[in-house]
Design a protein around this motif. Structure first.
Motif, PDB file in Angstrom:
ATOM      1  N   GLU A 138       0.819  -1.219   0.000  1.00 24.34           N
ATOM      2  CA  GLU A 138       0.000   0.000   0.000  1.00 24.34           C
ATOM      3  C   GLU A 138       0.851   1.267   0.000  1.00 24.34           C
ATOM      4  OE1 GLU A 138      -3.373   0.440  -0.423  1.00 24.34           O
ATOM      5  OE2 GLU A 138      -3.147  -1.664  -0.984  1.00 24.34           O
ATOM      6  N   LYS A 139       2.086   1.178   0.432  1.00 26.38           N
ATOM      7  CA  LYS A 139       2.970   2.347   0.480  1.00 26.38           C
ATOM      8  C   LYS A 139       3.648   2.635  -0.857  1.00 26.38           C
ATOM      9  CE  LYS A 139       3.889   1.774   5.369  1.00 26.38           C
ATOM     10  NZ  LYS A 139       4.848   1.340   6.375  1.00 26.38           N
ATOM     11  N   ILE A 140       3.486   1.751  -1.820  1.00 28.62           N
ATOM     12  CA  ILE A 140       4.069   1.969  -3.152  1.00 28.62           C
ATOM     13  C   ILE A 140       3.104   2.848  -3.939  1.00 28.62           C
ATOM     14  CG2 ILE A 140       4.866   0.887  -5.282  1.00 28.62           C
ATOM     15  CD1 ILE A 140       5.499  -1.643  -3.609  1.00 28.62           C
ATOM     16  N   ASP A 141       3.527   4.070  -4.231  1.00 29.64           N
ATOM     17  CA  ASP A 141       2.657   5.068  -4.854  1.00 29.64           C
ATOM     18  C   ASP A 141       2.293   4.752  -6.305  1.00 29.64           C
ATOM     19  OD1 ASP A 141       2.603   6.580  -2.531  1.00 29.64           O
ATOM     20  OD2 ASP A 141       4.322   7.801  -3.124  1.00 29.64           O
ATOM     21  N   ASN A 142       3.257   4.297  -7.068  1.00 31.81           N
ATOM     22  CA  ASN A 142       3.037   4.045  -8.479  1.00 31.81           C
ATOM     23  C   ASN A 142       2.257   2.730  -8.631  1.00 31.81           C
ATOM     24  OD1 ASN A 142       3.449   2.949 -11.161  1.00 31.81           O
ATOM     25  ND2 ASN A 142       5.037   4.504 -11.444  1.00 31.81           N
ATOM     26  N   PRO A 143       1.054   2.770  -9.208  1.00 29.33           N
ATOM     27  CA  PRO A 143       0.234   1.556  -9.321  1.00 29.33           C
ATOM     28  C   PRO A 143       0.903   0.437 -10.127  1.00 29.33           C
ATOM     29  CG  PRO A 143      -1.009   3.494 -10.045  1.00 29.33           C
ATOM     30  CD  PRO A 143       0.371   3.947  -9.732  1.00 29.33           C
ATOM     31  N   GLU A 144       1.661   0.796 -11.162  1.00 27.43           N
ATOM     32  CA  GLU A 144       2.356  -0.219 -11.954  1.00 27.43           C
ATOM     33  C   GLU A 144       3.459  -0.887 -11.134  1.00 27.43           C
ATOM     34  OE1 GLU A 144       3.687   1.626 -15.557  1.00 27.43           O
ATOM     35  OE2 GLU A 144       1.640   2.128 -16.178  1.00 27.43           O
ATOM     36  N   HIS A 145       4.176  -0.100 -10.351  1.00 26.99           N
ATOM     37  CA  HIS A 145       5.230  -0.652  -9.494  1.00 26.99           C
ATOM     38  C   HIS A 145       4.622  -1.549  -8.416  1.00 26.99           C
ATOM     39  CE1 HIS A 145       8.154   2.903 -10.504  1.00 26.99           C
ATOM     40  NE2 HIS A 145       7.767   2.237 -11.562  1.00 26.99           N
ATOM     41  N   LYS A 146       3.535  -1.096  -7.864  1.00 22.01           N
ATOM     42  CA  LYS A 146       2.839  -1.882  -6.838  1.00 22.01           C
ATOM     43  C   LYS A 146       2.402  -3.230  -7.411  1.00 22.01           C
ATOM     44  CE  LYS A 146      -1.322  -1.748  -3.976  1.00 22.01           C
ATOM     45  NZ  LYS A 146      -2.475  -0.935  -3.580  1.00 22.01           N
ATOM     46  N   GLN A 147       1.806  -3.207  -8.596  1.00 23.08           N
ATOM     47  CA  GLN A 147       1.340  -4.440  -9.217  1.00 23.08           C
ATOM     48  C   GLN A 147       2.516  -5.375  -9.514  1.00 23.08           C
ATOM     49  OE1 GLN A 147      -0.720  -3.942 -12.949  1.00 23.08           O
ATOM     50  NE2 GLN A 147      -1.113  -6.114 -13.159  1.00 23.08           N
ATOM     51  N   ARG A 148       3.599  -4.828 -10.000  1.00 20.42           N
ATOM     52  CA  ARG A 148       4.774  -5.655 -10.337  1.00 20.42           C
ATOM     53  C   ARG A 148       5.370  -6.293  -9.090  1.00 20.42           C
ATOM     54  NH1 ARG A 148       9.633  -4.409 -14.084  1.00 20.42           N
ATOM     55  NH2 ARG A 148       9.953  -6.504 -14.896  1.00 20.42           N
ATOM     56  N   MET A 149       5.461  -5.516  -8.018  1.00 28.58           N
ATOM     57  CA  MET A 149       6.011  -6.058  -6.774  1.00 28.58           C
ATOM     58  C   MET A 149       5.098  -7.146  -6.229  1.00 28.58           C
ATOM     59  SD  MET A 149       8.722  -5.558  -4.894  1.00 28.58           S
ATOM     60  CE  MET A 149       8.880  -7.293  -4.565  1.00 28.58           C
ATOM     61  N   SER A 163      12.685   0.991  -4.838  1.00 30.68           N
ATOM     62  CA  SER A 163      13.122   2.381  -4.908  1.00 30.68           C
ATOM     63  C   SER A 163      12.441   3.006  -6.117  1.00 30.68           C
ATOM     64  CB  SER A 163      14.651   2.471  -5.031  1.00 30.68           C
ATOM     65  OG  SER A 163      15.044   2.162  -6.352  1.00 30.68           O
ATOM     66  N   LYS A 164      12.715   4.239  -6.331  1.00 33.93           N
ATOM     67  CA  LYS A 164      12.094   4.949  -7.445  1.00 33.93           C
ATOM     68  C   LYS A 164      12.449   4.304  -8.791  1.00 33.93           C
ATOM     69  CE  LYS A 164      11.125   9.686  -7.830  1.00 33.93           C
ATOM     70  NZ  LYS A 164      11.540  11.063  -7.610  1.00 33.93           N
ATOM     71  N   LYS A 165      13.678   3.757  -8.887  1.00 31.89           N
ATOM     72  CA  LYS A 165      14.153   3.259 -10.170  1.00 31.89           C
ATOM     73  C   LYS A 165      14.155   1.738 -10.325  1.00 31.89           C
ATOM     74  CE  LYS A 165      17.081   7.233 -10.992  1.00 31.89           C
ATOM     75  NZ  LYS A 165      18.413   7.702 -11.331  1.00 31.89           N
ATOM     76  N   HIS A 166      14.037   1.006  -9.212  1.00 30.70           N
ATOM     77  CA  HIS A 166      14.185  -0.436  -9.327  1.00 30.70           C
ATOM     78  C   HIS A 166      13.623  -1.202  -8.130  1.00 30.70           C
ATOM     79  CE1 HIS A 166      17.832   0.804  -7.088  1.00 30.70           C
ATOM     80  NE2 HIS A 166      17.564  -0.295  -6.404  1.00 30.70           N
ATOM     81  N   ILE A 167      13.564  -2.511  -8.326  1.00 35.65           N
ATOM     82  CA  ILE A 167      13.304  -3.468  -7.253  1.00 35.65           C
ATOM     83  C   ILE A 167      14.663  -4.028  -6.867  1.00 35.65           C
ATOM     84  CG2 ILE A 167      12.269  -5.705  -6.667  1.00 35.65           C
ATOM     85  CD1 ILE A 167      10.247  -5.103  -8.995  1.00 35.65           C
ATOM     86  N   ARG A 187      19.642  -5.359  -8.737  1.00 33.15           N
ATOM     87  CA  ARG A 187      18.683  -4.295  -9.058  1.00 33.15           C
ATOM     88  C   ARG A 187      17.955  -4.646 -10.348  1.00 33.15           C
ATOM     89  NH1 ARG A 187      23.406  -0.907  -8.149  1.00 33.15           N
ATOM     90  NH2 ARG A 187      23.334  -0.124  -6.013  1.00 33.15           N
ATOM     91  N   ILE A 188      16.647  -4.793 -10.235  1.00 34.90           N
ATOM     92  CA  ILE A 188      15.810  -5.036 -11.414  1.00 34.90           C
ATOM     93  C   ILE A 188      15.059  -3.736 -11.688  1.00 34.90           C
ATOM     94  CG2 ILE A 188      13.954  -6.394 -12.429  1.00 34.90           C
ATOM     95  CD1 ILE A 188      14.626  -8.622 -10.408  1.00 34.90           C
ATOM     96  N   LYS A 189      15.437  -3.058 -12.763  1.00 33.45           N
ATOM     97  CA  LYS A 189      14.755  -1.813 -13.104  1.00 33.45           C
ATOM     98  C   LYS A 189      13.289  -2.106 -13.359  1.00 33.45           C
ATOM     99  CE  LYS A 189      18.820   0.159 -15.265  1.00 33.45           C
ATOM    100  NZ  LYS A 189      19.445   0.459 -16.560  1.00 33.45           N
TER     101      LYS A 189
END
Length: 123
Positions: free
Chosen positions: A9-20, A58-62, A91-93
């Motif tokens: 829930e703390k991941i702001d970017n919805p695409e990043h959240k879904q990927r994680m 992070s902003k740029k990667h997992i 680091r996985i961009k």
């Protein structure tokens, strides 16, 4: 996934959240005996109380943290797929393909290598 709900829930970017969420779900489905935990505000999986693999964003990667031994064991493969790395993490961009077969090998190695480990981290 309830263990990781607050983290996700703390991941702001919805695409990043879904990927994680996809990655964490994949680990749980592939290795159902691993215990999902949050430590140091990061999701990780443990086996009989010992660390197997951890993740952060992070902003740029997992960032994928398999411990130094896991890194060294798979360094050639990590570099071959083009992942940036340090001594302790991969680091996985956000735009990179997730090489699940490599993650599977790393996790399986850590489970096997730490089968008799009685501490959280390798000593």
């Amino acid at each position: 996934m309830s263990t990781f709900h607050d983290f996700l829930e703390k991941i702001d970017n919805p695409e990043h959240k879904q990927r994680m969420e996809e990655i964490l779900t994949w680990v749980k489905e592939e290795f159902p005996h691993l215990d999902p935990e949050i430590k140091w505000n990061q999701p990780m999986y443990t086996d009989h109380g010992t660390f197997i693999i951890g993740f952060s964003v992070s902003k740029k990667h997992i960032a994928v943290a398999p411990e130094n031994v896991g890194m060294n064991q798979f360094l050639d493969q990590i570099e071959k797929v083009g992942y940036d790395h340090t001594k302790e993490l991969i680091r996985i961009k956000w735009t990179d393909e997730v090489h699940y077969s490599l993650l599977q090998e790393i996790i399986a190695f850590n489970i096997m290598d730490k089968a008799d480990c009685t501490s959280f981290w390798r000593k």
